[in-house]
Structures are given as C-alpha cells and as structure tokens.
Scaffold this motif. Structure first.
Motif, PDB file in Angstrom:
ATOM      1  N   ALA A  13       0.855  -1.186   0.000  1.00 56.36           N
ATOM      2  CA  ALA A  13       0.000   0.000   0.000  1.00 56.36           C
ATOM      3  C   ALA A  13       0.889   1.233   0.000  1.00 56.36           C
ATOM      4  CB  ALA A  13      -0.921  -0.002   1.218  1.00 56.36           C
ATOM      5  N   ALA A  14       0.677   2.119  -0.956  1.00 53.25           N
ATOM      6  CA  ALA A  14       1.513   3.314  -1.060  1.00 53.25           C
ATOM      7  C   ALA A  14       1.041   4.444  -0.157  1.00 53.25           C
ATOM      8  CB  ALA A  14       1.554   3.803  -2.502  1.00 53.25           C
ATOM      9  N   SER A  15      -0.094   4.259   0.513  1.00 49.64           N
ATOM     10  CA  SER A  15      -0.631   5.308   1.375  1.00 49.64           C
ATOM     11  C   SER A  15      -1.504   4.695   2.450  1.00 49.64           C
ATOM     12  CB  SER A  15      -1.473   6.289   0.554  1.00 49.64           C
ATOM     13  OG  SER A  15      -2.639   5.637   0.053  1.00 49.64           O
ATOM     14  N   VAL A  16      -1.829   5.491   3.464  1.00 50.67           N
ATOM     15  CA  VAL A  16      -2.733   5.046   4.516  1.00 50.67           C
ATOM     16  C   VAL A  16      -4.091   4.700   3.915  1.00 50.67           C
ATOM     17  CG1 VAL A  16      -4.028   5.813   6.547  1.00 50.67           C
ATOM     18  CG2 VAL A  16      -1.572   6.305   6.363  1.00 50.67           C
ATOM     19  N   ALA A  17      -4.565   5.527   2.988  1.00 47.82           N
ATOM     20  CA  ALA A  17      -5.866   5.277   2.369  1.00 47.82           C
ATOM     21  C   ALA A  17      -5.886   3.930   1.657  1.00 47.82           C
ATOM     22  CB  ALA A  17      -6.202   6.399   1.384  1.00 47.82           C
ATOM     23  N   ALA A  18      -4.795   3.596   0.959  1.00 41.29           N
ATOM     24  CA  ALA A  18      -4.730   2.316   0.250  1.00 41.29           C
ATOM     25  C   ALA A  18      -4.740   1.151   1.239  1.00 41.29           C
ATOM     26  CB  ALA A  18      -3.478   2.264  -0.617  1.00 41.29           C
ATOM     27  N   ALA A  19      -4.075   1.317   2.380  1.00 46.54           N
ATOM     28  CA  ALA A  19      -4.075   0.263   3.395  1.00 46.54           C
ATOM     29  C   ALA A  19      -5.483   0.045   3.938  1.00 46.54           C
ATOM     30  CB  ALA A  19      -3.117   0.620   4.525  1.00 46.54           C
ATOM     31  N   VAL A  20      -6.176   1.136   4.237  1.00 48.46           N
ATOM     32  CA  VAL A  20      -7.532   1.049   4.778  1.00 48.46           C
ATOM     33  C   VAL A  20      -8.467   0.374   3.778  1.00 48.46           C
ATOM     34  CG1 VAL A  20      -9.536   2.418   5.497  1.00 48.46           C
ATOM     35  CG2 VAL A  20      -7.247   3.008   6.334  1.00 48.46           C
ATOM     36  N   GLU A  21      -8.272   0.698   2.495  1.00 47.61           N
ATOM     37  CA  GLU A  21      -9.134   0.143   1.454  1.00 47.61           C
ATOM     38  C   GLU A  21      -8.791  -1.295   1.094  1.00 47.61           C
ATOM     39  OE1 GLU A  21      -8.547   2.910  -1.673  1.00 47.61           O
ATOM     40  OE2 GLU A  21      -9.635   4.544  -0.679  1.00 47.61           O
ATOM     41  N   SER A  22      -7.679  -1.821   1.635  1.00 45.66           N
ATOM     42  CA  SER A  22      -7.236  -3.170   1.258  1.00 45.66           C
ATOM     43  C   SER A  22      -8.098  -4.280   1.849  1.00 45.66           C
ATOM     44  CB  SER A  22      -5.778  -3.381   1.669  1.00 45.66           C
ATOM     45  OG  SER A  22      -5.653  -3.481   3.096  1.00 45.66           O
ATOM     46  N   GLY A  23      -8.883  -3.964   2.881  1.00 46.32           N
ATOM     47  CA  GLY A  23      -9.730  -4.979   3.497  1.00 46.32           C
ATOM     48  C   GLY A  23      -9.822  -4.778   4.996  1.00 46.32           C
ATOM     49  N   PRO A  24     -10.387  -5.749   5.699  1.00 44.66           N
ATOM     50  CA  PRO A  24     -10.520  -5.624   7.159  1.00 44.66           C
ATOM     51  C   PRO A  24      -9.172  -5.355   7.815  1.00 44.66           C
ATOM     52  CG  PRO A  24     -11.767  -7.500   6.344  1.00 44.66           C
ATOM     53  CD  PRO A  24     -10.943  -7.010   5.189  1.00 44.66           C
ATOM     54  N   PRO A  25      -9.173  -4.600   8.923  1.00 47.27           N
ATOM     55  CA  PRO A  25      -7.904  -4.218   9.553  1.00 47.27           C
ATOM     56  C   PRO A  25      -7.140  -5.395  10.136  1.00 47.27           C
ATOM     57  CG  PRO A  25      -9.770  -3.594  10.927  1.00 47.27           C
ATOM     58  CD  PRO A  25     -10.342  -4.045   9.632  1.00 47.27           C
ATOM     59  N   GLY A  26      -5.833  -5.237  10.128  1.00 53.64           N
ATOM     60  CA  GLY A  26      -4.926  -6.210  10.719  1.00 53.64           C
ATOM     61  C   GLY A  26      -3.741  -5.468  11.292  1.00 53.64           C
ATOM     62  N   ILE A  27      -2.542  -5.851  10.866  1.00 54.43           N
ATOM     63  CA  ILE A  27      -1.315  -5.178  11.305  1.00 54.43           C
ATOM     64  C   ILE A  27      -0.730  -4.417  10.123  1.00 54.43           C
ATOM     65  CG2 ILE A  27       1.036  -5.489  12.178  1.00 54.43           C
ATOM     66  CD1 ILE A  27       0.052  -7.956  13.667  1.00 54.43           C
ATOM     67  N   ALA A  28      -0.521  -3.120  10.306  1.00 56.67           N
ATOM     68  CA  ALA A  28       0.095  -2.290   9.272  1.00 56.67           C
ATOM     69  C   ALA A  28       1.554  -2.051   9.626  1.00 56.67           C
ATOM     70  CB  ALA A  28      -0.642  -0.951   9.146  1.00 56.67           C
ATOM     71  N   VAL A  29       2.441  -2.512   8.766  1.00 55.16           N
ATOM     72  CA  VAL A  29       3.869  -2.232   8.915  1.00 55.16           C
ATOM     73  C   VAL A  29       4.114  -0.950   8.135  1.00 55.16           C
ATOM     74  CG1 VAL A  29       6.208  -3.085   8.531  1.00 55.16           C
ATOM     75  CG2 VAL A  29       4.368  -4.691   9.100  1.00 55.16           C
ATOM     76  N   CYS A  30       4.111   0.170   8.856  1.00 54.60           N
ATOM     77  CA  CYS A  30       4.021   1.484   8.219  1.00 54.60           C
ATOM     78  C   CYS A  30       5.327   2.260   8.325  1.00 54.60           C
ATOM     79  CB  CYS A  30       2.873   2.272   8.860  1.00 54.60           C
ATOM     80  SG  CYS A  30       2.564   3.894   8.115  1.00 54.60           S
ATOM     81  N   ASP A  31       5.837   2.707   7.189  1.00 51.22           N
ATOM     82  CA  ASP A  31       6.991   3.591   7.204  1.00 51.22           C
ATOM     83  C   ASP A  31       6.611   4.893   7.907  1.00 51.22           C
ATOM     84  OD1 ASP A  31       8.716   5.874   5.671  1.00 51.22           O
ATOM     85  OD2 ASP A  31       9.821   3.996   5.751  1.00 51.22           O
ATOM     86  N   VAL A  32       7.522   5.443   8.676  1.00 55.50           N
ATOM     87  CA  VAL A  32       7.233   6.690   9.382  1.00 55.50           C
ATOM     88  C   VAL A  32       6.867   7.788   8.389  1.00 55.50           C
ATOM     89  CG1 VAL A  32       8.207   8.470  10.878  1.00 55.50           C
ATOM     90  CG2 VAL A  32       8.681   6.073  11.331  1.00 55.50           C
ATOM     91  N   MET A  33       7.448   7.715   7.190  1.00 53.82           N
ATOM     92  CA  MET A  33       7.133   8.685   6.135  1.00 53.82           C
ATOM     93  C   MET A  33       6.612   7.919   4.920  1.00 53.82           C
ATOM     94  SD  MET A  33       7.811  11.802   7.065  1.00 53.82           S
ATOM     95  CE  MET A  33       8.057  12.654   5.520  1.00 53.82           C
ATOM     96  N   ALA A  80       2.882  10.629  13.093  1.00 52.69           N
ATOM     97  CA  ALA A  80       1.770  10.468  14.031  1.00 52.69           C
ATOM     98  C   ALA A  80       0.425  10.535  13.326  1.00 52.69           C
ATOM     99  CB  ALA A  80       1.850  11.550  15.112  1.00 52.69           C
ATOM    100  N   GLY A  81       0.325  11.362  12.265  1.00 57.93           N
ATOM    101  CA  GLY A  81      -0.927  11.464  11.528  1.00 57.93           C
ATOM    102  C   GLY A  81      -1.305  10.160  10.859  1.00 57.93           C
ATOM    103  N   ALA A  82      -0.305   9.476  10.276  1.00 60.79           N
ATOM    104  CA  ALA A  82      -0.563   8.190   9.631  1.00 60.79           C
ATOM    105  C   ALA A  82      -0.986   7.150  10.660  1.00 60.79           C
ATOM    106  CB  ALA A  82       0.689   7.715   8.892  1.00 60.79           C
ATOM    107  N   VAL A  83      -0.301   7.141  11.788  1.00 62.18           N
ATOM    108  CA  VAL A  83      -0.643   6.186  12.851  1.00 62.18           C
ATOM    109  C   VAL A  83      -2.060   6.414  13.350  1.00 62.18           C
ATOM    110  CG1 VAL A  83      -0.107   5.437  15.202  1.00 62.18           C
ATOM    111  CG2 VAL A  83       1.745   5.831  13.561  1.00 62.18           C
ATOM    112  N   ALA A  84      -2.384   7.672  13.640  1.00 68.86           N
ATOM    113  CA  ALA A  84      -3.716   7.988  14.157  1.00 68.86           C
ATOM    114  C   ALA A  84      -4.806   7.579  13.172  1.00 68.86           C
ATOM    115  CB  ALA A  84      -3.816   9.478  14.463  1.00 68.86           C
ATOM    116  N   ALA A  85      -4.556   7.815  11.872  1.00 67.56           N
ATOM    117  CA  ALA A  85      -5.553   7.453  10.865  1.00 67.56           C
ATOM    118  C   ALA A  85      -5.745   5.938  10.792  1.00 67.56           C
ATOM    119  CB  ALA A  85      -5.134   8.002   9.501  1.00 67.56           C
ATOM    120  N   LEU A  86      -4.658   5.194  10.839  1.00 69.33           N
ATOM    121  CA  LEU A  86      -4.759   3.736  10.787  1.00 69.33           C
ATOM    122  C   LEU A  86      -5.424   3.178  12.045  1.00 69.33           C
ATOM    123  CD1 LEU A  86      -1.256   3.000   9.244  1.00 69.33           C
ATOM    124  CD2 LEU A  86      -3.444   2.344   8.210  1.00 69.33           C
TER     125      LEU A  86
END
Length: 269
Positions: free
Chosen positions: A37-57, A65-71
């Motif tokens: 997923a190239a963005s938080v929105a793409a991760a959210v749209e990928s399906g039911p939530p699980g574990i997001a291994v998210c780059d800080v940027m 923090a904004g990406a974390v809060a959104a996820l």
C-alpha cells in the motif's frame, strides 16, 4: 489470532522486495500479506484491519503520528518502520498509538518476530525503541507518582541493551508476564510524556508559519489575526516547551530559533 499484514510505504523499489520476502515467512505463522500500500488510504481500502507495517514517512497522505492515528482510527495495529526517523517524530507516532518501532536495518526474521509479538501481545518494544524511551525518561520526567517505577525502568534499560523480553525479565527478578505488564506501562508513560509538553494547535500554526514559511513575527500575527503581543506569547510558550524537552539547549535560545527547531524536529515542513 494471525490475520492480515500490509506494508505501507511508497518506496516501491525498497518496499516491494520486502513484501516479497515477508509473504512466505509470515505465511508459515498463519498471516496473509496483502499487496504493498503506497498510502494510509490504500491500506484502509485493502480490506478488514490487521497489522500495518508502516513507514514513518509513507510519502503519500498523512505521515508520522498522523498516519498512525488514521490507521488506528480504522482499527489497525501499527508497527512503525524507518531507515531513520527523528526522535521526536518516532515518539510522537508511538504516542499516537503505534504498537512498536523497528528500524529498516532489522533483518526479515526480526521483523517477522516483531509482527508476531504485536499480534500476540499488542505491543513490541524493540531495542531501538526502548533506547529512545529510556532516554526520554530523563528528558521528560513525569510528576511524582506518575513516573515509571525503578523496576519498570530496569526492564526498559535491559530491553534497550538488546536483551530479549524473557531474559530481561529473569535479570530483573520478574516473570515474563510481569515484564509484559511493565512494557504496557512504558508505552502508557510515553503517551503521558508527549501530552505533558506538547504544542497546542495554535502553537503548531505559529511554528509552521515561522519555521516553515519563514514569516516575521508580525506577518505571522497578521496571518493568524492576532496581535504581535499574542504571537510573542505563543513564541515564549514554544521556547519554554522546547527547553523542557531539550534541557541541554542554551538558555539564550531565541524564540524564533526554537520555533524553527520544533518545525524541523516534528517534520512540519
């Protein structure tokens, strides 16, 4: 309890191979790895939530923090990864609800282990993050009664030195379950430390205008529809909080310089 894992990072040349490597390794433990997923929105749209291994940027949309809060708001558990993240940005992301932080230099097996710990225990305190949080105990002491106990700090120090949780527990005379409870308190204290000296929304606006747009104090005041005296009051508070978080900073630090340093540290520009 293993479920879905998604890597959130727009650096396809680096993150794409990571997804390829993680997919079979995590499948051995019952996880399903979704496409990058190239963005938080793409991760959210990928399906039911699980574990997001998210780059800080992640590069697209909210970061840190904004990406974390959104996820987190969409039910994801977030494990931060980064090649290099400014200390304040990493700690802000933890305070926003991230379950852990792992450096990108960690080998795939170590990342898999971190994901499994997040899945089983809800939090993963890596050596890198433990070292940051241990330093933050000295930089941002909490009021008496709210600070981590001596036993909790011993666990934190041992983890920061690279000890596995079970060995750190034995070395501190604790059971593994008691050590996990200490880790939970460490994360809670990290949130409390951030809240103690965080900038207000209006102070953040001042920091952006002066630190990023390089406006004069008078110009910033006009942009915010406040008096210059009010803008200077905000700047004094911004400098005071900078000194509280950075006691090594010179007492003569100019107000505008403090705003510029905050802007760089919080990656506001």
């Amino acid at each position: 309890m293993a479920g879905a894992v998604v890597v959130v990072d727009d650096h396809r040349l680096l993150a794409g191979p990571l997804v390829t490597v993680l997919t079979p390794l995590l499948a051995e433990h019952g996880f399903t790895v979704r496409p990058l997923a190239a963005s938080v929105a793409a991760a959210v749209e990928s399906g039911p939530p699980g574990i997001a291994v998210c780059d800080v940027m992640p590069g697209v949309g909210p970061s840190g923090a904004g990406a974390v809060a959104a996820l987190v708001a969409h039910g994801w558990r977030v494990l931060l990864i980064s090649g290099y993240a400014p200390v304040e940005q990493a700690l802000a992301a933890i305070a926003a609800g991230a379950c852990g932080y792992v450096e990108k230099s960690e080998d795939p097996a170590g990342l898999v282990a971190a994901i499994r710990v997040v899945d089983a225990d809800g939090r993963h305190l890596s050596a890198a993050l433990a070292a940051l949080l241990h330093a933050d105990v000295r930089r941002r002491p909490l009021p008496p009664g709210a600070e981590l106990s001596a036993a909790d700090q011993r666990v934190l120090r041992a983890l920061g030195q690279g000890e596995p949780l079970e060995r750190a527990a034995r070395g501190c005379g604790l059971t593994a379950e008691q050590a996990r409870a200490a880790v939970a308190r460490v994360f809670a204290a990290a949130v409390a430390r951030r809240r103690q000296h965080r900038l207000t929304p209006r102070e953040l606006e001042v920091v952006r205008l002066i630190g990023c747009e390089h406006l004069s104090t008078a110009a910033a005041a006009r942009r915010l529809y406040v008096s210059i005296d009010t803008a200077n009051t905000h700047l004094r508070s911004i400098r005071r909080k900078y000194h509280l978080v950075h006691p090594e900073a010179p007492s003569s630090l100019p107000q505008r310089t403090a705003a510029q340093l905050w802007a760089r540290e919080l990656n506001l520009c």
